[in-house]
Design a protein around this motif. Structure first.
Motif, short mmCIF file in Angstrom:
data_model
loop_
_atom_site.label_atom_id
_atom_site.label_comp_id
_atom_site.label_asym_id
_atom_site.label_seq_id
_atom_site.Cartn_x
_atom_site.Cartn_y
_atom_site.Cartn_z
N LEU A 166 25.25 -43.17 -26.29
CA LEU A 166 24.74 -43.88 -27.46
C LEU A 166 23.24 -43.63 -27.56
CD1 LEU A 166 26.05 -45.97 -29.50
CD2 LEU A 166 24.84 -47.71 -28.18
N ASP A 168 19.84 -44.80 -29.91
CA ASP A 168 19.23 -45.60 -30.97
C ASP A 168 17.86 -45.01 -31.28
OD1 ASP A 168 21.03 -47.93 -31.43
OD2 ASP A 168 20.68 -48.22 -29.28
N THR A 189 21.76 -45.33 -35.33
CA THR A 189 22.52 -45.41 -34.08
C THR A 189 23.55 -44.29 -34.09
OG1 THR A 189 22.22 -47.79 -33.90
CG2 THR A 189 24.06 -46.86 -32.69
N SER A 191 26.67 -42.52 -31.91
CA SER A 191 27.59 -42.59 -30.79
C SER A 191 28.11 -41.18 -30.53
CB SER A 191 28.74 -43.53 -31.20
OG SER A 191 29.51 -43.85 -30.11
N PRO A 286 29.65 -46.05 -34.04
CA PRO A 286 29.61 -46.75 -32.75
C PRO A 286 30.82 -47.64 -32.45
CG PRO A 286 27.94 -47.59 -34.26
CD PRO A 286 28.58 -46.44 -34.94
N ARG A 430 23.90 -53.20 -34.10
CA ARG A 430 24.44 -54.10 -33.09
C ARG A 430 24.84 -55.40 -33.74
NH1 ARG A 430 23.09 -50.14 -30.68
NH2 ARG A 430 22.39 -49.97 -28.54
N PRO A 439 27.72 -52.39 -30.23
CA PRO A 439 27.51 -51.39 -31.28
C PRO A 439 28.68 -51.42 -32.27
CG PRO A 439 27.34 -50.42 -29.07
CD PRO A 439 27.94 -51.78 -28.91
#
Lengths: 458, 457
Positions: A166, A168, A189, A191, A286, A430, A439
């Motif tokens: 992950l 950010d 974000t 993933s 995410p 989040r 996430p």
């Protein structure tokens, strides 16, 4: 001894009716700039375990710990916890055991990128913000990455290894004019994506700087009740906050009154409104995983179809209690926490209305874009837009700021009168619940809502 | 299972002298080790549901070598993990900003720190059945009073220890206990979802006083049973101690050395000025017996103190960590706080005490002809709160008419600017009672005469 052997040995010694073990190793790094100053450049190492047991006739006992050598002792402690309370017997929905090991595949694996290179890339984005606008006097730029490696085994034969990469990235510009300070941020974000995601994001940094300056020129919105058009990014947060949390079954499963409010077949909106939550969307989102933190395969769960409530999100326990199928929504932030019923990627499905048609008959309204945060107190919600414009005579007009939208879920969903044809997964971030930040992905097209309370200072 | 006896922080023993980067000329560093041991019982829908044992430990390591700052954190305290830490430190130092920071040697603590009563053997000895008993006793009262309300609860006891060592010879540590109890109430009636929450925490069950959770919820749930119509406008608004954090938070942000250092604090150049009404006095007390933010030293090794931040409305000072003190040319104030073993120190408050006014809560309430009582808002802290402006929908709020709470109101929101509302000419009033909120804040009720309350037509 490797993790699988350790876990299987500990499981085989457990006397509990059901035992699950999650061991995690998380390596990450974090770089922060505040203005010209490098506030942090560090790597972190986290390692710990979570054990959960069901007592013979009862409920949950659990143990969390950092020292993995204590695993067998912790299984005993979790069971002792379960046996120390006289809880009602917990049942779990049946799930097929699965054995799967899923390693991360990243184009440019950020675990092999030196900390100094991460600092250099963030420094460049930070300087773009400082250079783009004269009024931008300070910034907050954050790069954070981690690979959380989760080893999960339970006493029903499931064994899962998953590496969860992950990243950010956050570029926030702070523009100052006299006493007025305005901020604007671009948050991203990613993933299952490598360091390549971070390269070439200068345009986003520039957007943050420009928007911060534009906010200095925006006037505070006049509070009142307006028709509001939400852009896809903000509409995604809206559906997550306003609706998504109520479809998490841990809210209803032991509360009959809440079950009545969230009864299947109830009308929640007009026919144009369909909402789903899915763990099967693109890997960069995410909320996408093959399995949840109870080893249940993730699914696509239809929540609202043509305005009617048709589904909800489950853990194994809530599914068994309500006699429904598990959906793969039990997620845990990390080994410090038990899994909770959580959303994955939640979205309003695309409709048929173009943006032009949506706005053309709005005489006086607000066009609100991007979220700056949202909160729900179940029936009631609030979310603030990062920037906004008035709508006058069917056209986007002057910029306004301090736009905070509030309302009651049930009324507001009924007031969604148009759903756009321009769906996008424009938001990832989040979500906080019971002290766990997960996430999640959020998506939507533009939507129009009538009679929204817009808070303003005047 | 208790760790309240025995040595503090043994994993970091001698660590600083073993690290290669710290053997260079002029290099210096510190290591903070913290661990805790928690038992927790969860109740769902009024019945005991789960029990959890938590054991956590970690270290944070900060160093200055060859003029650069480095920081690393780890929760892997195995030999392998500690070896890896050295590599991480090298990486961090390589890119760190130039730094002049030095770490404090041992200074004598304030004499008042001799007996702060932070560790209770009673708390350390609590077992899961003890925690169950506390929860059941409280929930039985609530369920009897409100059979239609669903109650979830958590009872928790923690034993914690920390140790701080640095290359200036400081080696200090602390053991503490924490007991907490929280209840969430949920009353759903068709489209009306009422949520309320109460929480107490202290060094021991006696200090936390779980009965307060019951009393507070009974009071607010009683007020909540009737939903009443109301008329928006400029109204007197009475904030509960919990609800008043909406008003105080921007001020606290502005009093942090962090925002002063960054140049964003609206108060950064106003020391000595009358910034608020004379009825407002705010003290940070790191030496308050039995309060959770107390200790002989802060988490960077500076002795804690009792400091006036705002005295009769006049700005007296800010709270600083080593870093923000150095950057702003101030003295460290004993407010270096870590948000966990592996987090970097930041300026934080020890125990905030907002001195009360001269009227009781009842007197403040009785003085309101037509107004609102606010217990919670939605979305507190969203957006840019530092300038002091806020605009939030009301969550749990009540109508006051003729000095009496009439019932719950819905669909309201409030907006304003705290520096105007609390400015030198403010008519705001504070209650005589000061209530512990979260174990390290002590806040009165706050009455603001003229606040913009928006409703829905």
């Amino acid at each position: 001894m490797d993790f699988r052997q350790r876990i299987e040995q500990a499981l085989s010694k457990s006397r509990a009716r059901f035992t699950e073990i999650r061991l995690e190793v998380t390596r990450g790094s974090r770089v922060i700039y505040r203005g010209q100053r490098l506030e942090a450049a560090q790597e972190t190492l986290d390692r710990g375990g979570f054990v959960r047991c069901l007592a013979k006739g009862g409920g949950w006992g659990a143990a969390t710990f950092n020292d993995l050598d204590l695993l067998e002792q912790k299984v005993g402690q979790a069971l002792a916890c379960a046996e120390a309370i006289s809880a009602e017997r917990v049942e779990l929905a049946e799930v097929e055991p699965v054995v799967i090991e899923q390693l991360a595949s990243m184009k440019e694996d950020f675990r092999n990128v030196a900390l100094r290179d991460k600092v250099a890339v963030l420094k460049e984005l930070n300087e773009v913000m400082l250079a783009t606008e004269e009024t931008v006097s300070s910034t907050r730029s954050i790069y954070a990455d981690r690979v959380q490696t989760v080893y999960y085994g339970n006493s029903q034969g499931t064994w899962i290894v998953e590496e969860r990469p992950l990243i950010d990235l956050y570029c926030m510009a702070e523009a100052v004019r006299g006493d007025d300070v305005q901020t604007a941020g671009e948050a991203m974000t990613f993933s299952n994506t490598g360091f390549e995601a971070i390269r070439g994001q200068q345009a986003r940094a520039r957007i943050a700087a420009r928007r911060a300056r534009e906010q200095l020129d925006a006037t505070p919105v006049k509070g009142g009740v307006y028709p509001v058009i939400l852009n896809p990014s903000l509409a995604g947060v809206f559906v997550h906050e306003a609706f998504g949390h109520l479809s998490e079954s841990d809210f209803v499963f032991e509360n009959e009154e809440a079950q009545k409010a969230m009864r299947m077949g109830r009308r929640f909106g007009r026919e144009i409104l369909s909402i789903a939550d899915s763990g099967l969307e693109g890997p960069e989102l995410p909320g996408t995983h093959a399995y949840d933190d109870e080893g249940v395969p993730m699914s696509r769960t239809q929540l609202v179809k043509d305005g009617i409530l048709v589904g909800r999100l489950h853990s194994r326990e809530t599914a068994a209690r309500l006699g429904e199928d598990p959906t793969g929504n039990a997620r845990a932030q990390d080994y410090n926490h038990p899994p909770l019923v959580r959303m994955r990627n939640t979205f309003i499905e695309a409709g048929e209305t173009s943006f032009e048609d949506m706005i053309s008959d709005v005489e006086l309204g607000v066009y609100a874009l991007k979220s700056r945060g949202g909160q729900t107190c179940l029936g009631n919600f609030s979310f603030s837009s990062a920037y906004a414009y008035m709508i006058r005579d069917g056209k986007v007009a002057e910029p306004v700021r301090d736009v905070i939208l509030a309302g009651n879920l049930f009324e507001t969903l009924e007031n969604v009168t148009a759903v756009g044809n321009d769906f996008s997964w424009d938001n990832a971030g989040r979500c906080g619940k019971n002290g766990q930040r997960m996430p999640v992905g959020m998506g939507s097209p533009h939507i129009r809502i009538e009679n929204v309370v817009v808070g303003g200072a005047s | 299972m208790s760790t309240s006896e025995g040595p503090l922080g043994t994993k970091s023993e001698g660590l600083l002298s073993r690290l290669a980067p710290l053997s260079t000329e002029g290099a210096r560093g510190e290591v903070f080790e913290a661990s805790f041991d928690t038992l927790e019982v969860g109740f769902s829908a009024g019945a005991v549901k789960s029990a959890l044992a938590r054991e956590s430990s970690g270290i944070g390591l900060r160093a200055v070598a060859e003029g650069r700052m480095g920081f690393v954190g780890s929760r892997d305290l195995s030999a392998e993990g500690l070896a890896h830490l050295e590599k991480q430190l090298v990486n961090s130092l390589e890119v760190g900003d130039p730094a002049e920071m030095t770490f404090p040697s041992t200074q004598a603590p304030d004499p008042a720190a001799a007996d702060l009563g932070l560790s209770s053997p009673i708390t350390a000895a609590l077992t899961i059945p003890d925690l169950v008993e506390t929860g059941e006793a409280a929930l039985a009262q609530l369920k009897e009073r409100f059979p239609d309300v669903t109650f979830d609860a958590t009872v928790r006891r923690s034993v914690g220890r920390s140790r701080l060592q640095n290359t200036s010879g400081l080696d200090t540590g602390e053991a503490y206990t924490v007991f907490s109890f929280s209840v969430e109430a949920n009353q759903t009636q068709d489209e009306d979802v009422l949520l309320d929450y109460a929480y107490v925490v202290g060094t021991s069950p006696e200090a936390a006083a779980p009965q307060r959770v019951v009393d507070e919820l009974v009071q607010r749930l009683t007020w909540s049973q009737t939903v009443v119509e109301w008329t928006p406008g400029k109204l007197p608004v009475l904030f509960s101690p919990e609800g008043s954090s909406l008003i105080w938070s921007p001020l606290l942000q502005a009093l942090s050395g962090k925002t002063v250092m960054l140049g964003t604090s609206p108060l950064r150049e106003r020391s000595g000025e009358q910034i608020l009404g004379a009825q407002i006095t705010l003290t940070d007390d790191g030496l308050r017996p039995g309060a959770l933010g107390s200790g002989a030293y802060d988490e960077e090794g500076i002795p804690r103190a009792t400091r006036s931040l705002i005295k009769a409305g006049v700005l007296k000072g800010f709270v600083h960590s080593l870093e923000t003190a150095l950057a702003t040319g101030s003295e460290p104030t004993g407010n270096g706080e870590r948000g966990g073993a592996t987090a970097r120190p930041e300026p934080g408050f020890a125990n905030l005490i907002l001195s009360g006014g001269d009227q009781s809560f009842e007197e403040l309430l009785a003085s309101i002809d037509y107004g609102i009582l606010v217990h919670s808002v939605i979305g507190e802290g969203q957006g840019n709160t530092l300038p002091g402006t806020f605009s939030n929908p009301l969550d749990l709020a009540f109508l006051i008419e003729g000095g009496v709470v009439k019932g719950r109101i819905k669909d309201g929101s409030i907006a304003g600017d705290i520096y105007q509302l609390l400015g030198p000419d403010t008519t705001a009033r504070l209650s005589r009672e000061v209530v512990p909120v979260g174990g390290s804040s002590f806040l009165p009720w706050l009455l603001i005469d003229d606040l913009n309350v928006v409703g829905r037509e």
